[in-house]
Design a protein around this motif. Structure first.
Motif, mmCIF file in Angstrom:
data_model
loop_
_atom_site.group_PDB
_atom_site.id
_atom_site.type_symbol
_atom_site.label_atom_id
_atom_site.label_comp_id
_atom_site.label_asym_id
_atom_site.label_seq_id
_atom_site.Cartn_x
_atom_site.Cartn_y
_atom_site.Cartn_z
ATOM 1 N N LEU A 83 39.934 20.217 36.186
ATOM 2 C CA LEU A 83 40.855 20.112 37.319
ATOM 3 C C LEU A 83 40.149 20.478 38.611
ATOM 4 O O LEU A 83 39.618 21.583 38.750
ATOM 5 C CB LEU A 83 42.076 21.018 37.109
ATOM 6 C CG LEU A 83 42.889 20.791 35.836
ATOM 7 C CD1 LEU A 83 44.179 21.608 35.877
ATOM 8 C CD2 LEU A 83 43.218 19.313 35.622
ATOM 9 N N MET A 85 40.221 19.410 43.093
ATOM 10 C CA MET A 85 40.836 18.639 44.193
ATOM 11 C C MET A 85 40.044 17.361 44.507
ATOM 12 O O MET A 85 40.562 16.466 45.162
ATOM 13 C CB MET A 85 40.921 19.497 45.463
ATOM 14 C CG MET A 85 39.594 19.944 45.988
ATOM 15 S SD MET A 85 39.715 20.996 47.449
ATOM 16 C CE MET A 85 39.907 19.764 48.730
ATOM 17 N N TYR A 86 38.791 17.276 44.018
ATOM 18 C CA TYR A 86 37.962 16.105 44.314
ATOM 19 C C TYR A 86 38.103 14.993 43.274
ATOM 20 O O TYR A 86 37.494 13.936 43.394
ATOM 21 C CB TYR A 86 36.476 16.524 44.391
ATOM 22 C CG TYR A 86 36.241 17.621 45.394
ATOM 23 C CD1 TYR A 86 36.319 17.369 46.758
ATOM 24 C CD2 TYR A 86 35.974 18.920 44.969
ATOM 25 C CE1 TYR A 86 36.137 18.398 47.678
ATOM 26 C CE2 TYR A 86 35.783 19.949 45.889
ATOM 27 C CZ TYR A 86 35.869 19.677 47.230
ATOM 28 O OH TYR A 86 35.692 20.681 48.145
ATOM 29 N N VAL A 112 39.423 24.992 34.469
ATOM 30 C CA VAL A 112 39.782 25.331 35.853
ATOM 31 C C VAL A 112 38.764 26.325 36.401
ATOM 32 O O VAL A 112 38.224 27.151 35.675
ATOM 33 C CB VAL A 112 41.209 25.913 35.979
ATOM 34 C CG1 VAL A 112 42.258 24.921 35.517
ATOM 35 C CG2 VAL A 112 41.356 27.227 35.241
ATOM 36 N N GLY A 113 38.520 26.240 37.707
ATOM 37 C CA GLY A 113 37.539 27.109 38.348
ATOM 38 C C GLY A 113 38.192 28.263 39.085
ATOM 39 O O GLY A 113 39.408 28.453 39.038
ATOM 40 N N HIS A 136 44.489 23.689 46.541
ATOM 41 C CA HIS A 136 45.551 24.660 46.259
ATOM 42 C C HIS A 136 45.069 25.622 45.199
ATOM 43 O O HIS A 136 43.987 26.213 45.362
ATOM 44 C CB HIS A 136 46.911 23.991 45.966
ATOM 45 C CG HIS A 136 46.931 22.962 44.876
ATOM 46 N ND1 HIS A 136 47.034 23.296 43.556
ATOM 47 C CD2 HIS A 136 46.882 21.600 44.924
ATOM 48 C CE1 HIS A 136 47.053 22.186 42.838
ATOM 49 N NE2 HIS A 136 46.960 21.131 43.644
HETATM 50 C C1 LIG Z 1 40.491 27.970 44.894
HETATM 51 S S1 LIG Z 1 40.049 26.509 44.041
HETATM 52 C C2 LIG Z 1 38.339 26.326 44.381
HETATM 53 C C3 LIG Z 1 38.074 25.017 45.022
HETATM 54 C C4 LIG Z 1 36.605 24.650 45.116
HETATM 55 N N1 LIG Z 1 36.314 24.240 46.459
HETATM 56 C C5 LIG Z 1 36.208 23.575 44.110
HETATM 57 O O1 LIG Z 1 35.065 23.604 43.660
HETATM 58 O O2 LIG Z 1 37.011 22.742 43.691
HETATM 59 C C6 LIG Z 1 39.991 27.099 42.382
HETATM 60 C C7 LIG Z 1 40.335 26.072 41.351
HETATM 61 O O3 LIG Z 1 41.638 25.583 41.575
HETATM 62 C C8 LIG Z 1 41.762 24.295 41.002
HETATM 63 N N2 LIG Z 1 42.290 23.380 42.030
HETATM 64 C C9 LIG Z 1 42.433 23.619 43.339
HETATM 65 N N3 LIG Z 1 42.963 22.558 43.963
HETATM 66 C C10 LIG Z 1 43.184 21.616 43.018
HETATM 67 C C11 LIG Z 1 43.708 20.287 43.021
HETATM 68 N N4 LIG Z 1 44.151 19.710 44.121
HETATM 69 N N5 LIG Z 1 43.763 19.633 41.843
HETATM 70 C C12 LIG Z 1 43.341 20.199 40.695
HETATM 71 N N6 LIG Z 1 42.839 21.455 40.627
HETATM 72 C C13 LIG Z 1 42.749 22.144 41.768
HETATM 73 C C14 LIG Z 1 40.375 23.881 40.527
HETATM 74 O O4 LIG Z 1 40.272 24.067 39.124
HETATM 75 C C15 LIG Z 1 39.472 24.853 41.286
HETATM 76 O O5 LIG Z 1 38.263 25.080 40.603
#
Ligand SMILES: C[S@@+](CC[C@H](N)C(=O)[O-])C[C@H]1O[C@@H](n2cnc3c(N)ncnc32)[C@H](O)[C@@H]1O
Length: 183
Positions: A83, A85-86, A112-113, A136
């Motif tokens: 999962l 955002m990219y 998930v990260g 998010h």
């Molecule tokens: C705070 S975010 C870190 C984002 C970071 N810039 C990245 O490498 O994607 C932590 C985690 O939230 C999940 N996440 C955040 N936005 C998301 C989205 N739009 N769709 C899916 N997962 C998301 C991803 O698993 C990500 O690794």
């Protein structure tokens, strides 16, 4: 869920102290919304908290810790959805992901990260999936993804070996033990 190909959630990049609550919520969300297992990378209280909740509110659900998430990814016997955002839009890939479970009986690892996720993970994944392409939270992304994967069936899941069961109420709080005695 019981009787279906397994779904596990791998939580990467836990930063001790900073991410404790989010990591615990990843585990609790995985359990509540139909996954079978959570794997936490690095030292964390999360596995213990999730086990405690499973003891009290039922299972089955496994919580474990790994010091080698790369090995978990490398050795996973099934498909991997990361999962991010990219990634590709969940609404565009969910049918294909479900088909690998329903038609081919393959288990699924959802990754998930926490902070920046290394490119190896993007490459190890069968799908990089965006739940929207907006930044998010891993908890929100996981919840929407699981609900899409199970098409809402996880909401009707039965729990086994619970010491406590919440009785849904229009107002107030009611919790009973296995004999139906109010607690
Ligand atoms: C705070 S975010 C870190 C984002 C970071 N810039 C990245 O490498 O994607 C932590 C985690 O939230 C999940 N996440 C955040 N936005 C998301 C989205 N739009 N769709 C899916 N997962 C998301 C991803 O698993 C990500 O690794």
């Amino acid at each position: 869920m019981h009787g279906e190909p397994a779904v596990a959630v791998l939580r990467l990049g836990h930063r001790p102290g900073r991410d404790d609550r989010m990591t615990t919520h990843v585990g609790l969300t995985a359990r509540a919304l139909g996954a079978d297992r959570a794997i936490f990378a690095g030292g964390s209280q999360a596995a213990e908290t999730v086990r405690d909740i499973t003891d009290r509110f039922g299972g089955p659900f496994e919580a474990e810790v790994t010091d080698s998430p790369k090995a978990v990814l490398r050795n996973w016997d099934g498909r991997i959805a990361h999962l991010t955002m990219y990634g590709e839009r969940v609404q565009d890939v969910e049918d294909e992901i479900r088909a690998t479970r329903d038609d081919d009986g393959e288990s699924l690892l959802i990754v998930v990260g926490a902070e920046k996720v290394s490119f190896d993970v993007y490459e190890a994944a069968d799908w990089n999936v965006g739940v929207t392409n907006q930044p998010h939270s891993e908890v929100a992304g996981l919840a929407v993804f699981l609900d899409r994967l199970f098409e809402g069936r996880e909401l009707d899941r039965e729990w086994e070996d619970a010491d406590q069961e919440v009785v849904p109420m229009e107002t107030g709080k009611k919790v009973v033990d296995p004999d139906g005695e109010e607690q």
